[in-house]
Design a protein around this motif. Structure first.
Motif, PDB file in Angstrom:
ATOM      1  N   TRP A 175       0.850  -1.188   0.000  1.00 10.23           N
ATOM      2  CA  TRP A 175       0.000   0.000   0.000  1.00 10.23           C
ATOM      3  C   TRP A 175       0.885   1.237   0.000  1.00 10.23           C
ATOM      4  O   TRP A 175       2.106   1.128   0.115  1.00 10.23           O
ATOM      5  CB  TRP A 175      -0.970  -0.002   1.185  1.00 10.23           C
ATOM      6  N   SER A 176       0.269   2.404  -0.140  1.00  6.29           N
ATOM      7  CA  SER A 176       1.034   3.644  -0.083  1.00  6.29           C
ATOM      8  C   SER A 176       0.176   4.721   0.570  1.00  6.29           C
ATOM      9  O   SER A 176      -1.053   4.603   0.644  1.00  6.29           O
ATOM     10  CB  SER A 176       1.483   4.081  -1.476  1.00  6.29           C
ATOM     11  N   ASP A 177       0.855   5.732   1.053  1.00  5.57           N
ATOM     12  CA  ASP A 177       0.174   6.903   1.583  1.00  5.57           C
ATOM     13  C   ASP A 177       0.750   8.121   0.866  1.00  5.57           C
ATOM     14  O   ASP A 177       1.355   7.973  -0.190  1.00  5.57           O
ATOM     15  CB  ASP A 177       0.293   6.987   3.108  1.00  5.57           C
ATOM     16  N   HIS A 178       0.604   9.268   1.400  1.00  4.76           N
ATOM     17  CA  HIS A 178       1.071  10.480   0.724  1.00  4.76           C
ATOM     18  C   HIS A 178       2.584  10.660   0.773  1.00  4.76           C
ATOM     19  O   HIS A 178       3.118  11.540   0.109  1.00  4.76           O
ATOM     20  CB  HIS A 178       0.372  11.710   1.306  1.00  4.76           C
TER      21      HIS A 178
END
Length: 121
Positions: free
Chosen positions: A101-104
């Motif tokens: 997953w990724s975030d900002h």
């Protein structure tokens, strides 16, 4: 070698060295020569090759041998790479990590099995 010497492949910033105080430092040696350093905090790993050993040290079996005892602590390893850091993202993918997953700020990765296993026929 002291902790600062071992961290040199990862950072030379005194501020960053202080930021890693709570991380375990795991050096990698080949024939008594320091070639890499890993930082571990729980299952999260970050590591770097000493500059003069890049492009010739990361052989598959050496990487597997280095990662194996670290992997066995948790049965998996995780890492993260800042978004936009393409070279680092390619490196963790080559090492067998898969994006989760990724975030900002970061792309997160999981290594669910040791890389470079010999395939049985």
């Amino acid at each position: 070698m002291n902790r600062e010497d071992l961290l040199r492949p990862l950072t030379s910033s005194a501020e960053e060295v202080r930021a890693f105080q709570s991380w375990d430092v795991v050096p990698g040696f080949i024939d008594g020569v320091h070639v890499c350093t890993a930082l571990m905090k729980g299952s999260e790993i970050h590591f770097a090759i000493v500059a003069e050993h890049r492009l010739r040290t990361v052989l598959r079996m050496r990487a597997r041998d280095f990662l194996e005892p670290l992997f066995e602590r948790y049965g998996f390893l995780t890492t993260r790479v800042a978004l936009g850091r393409r070279a680092e993202q390619r490196f963790v993918l080559r090492m067998g990590f898969e994006p989760t997953w990724s975030d900002h700020k970061f792309e997160y990765y999981l290594l669910a099995e040791l890389p470079f296993s010999r395939k049985s026929k």
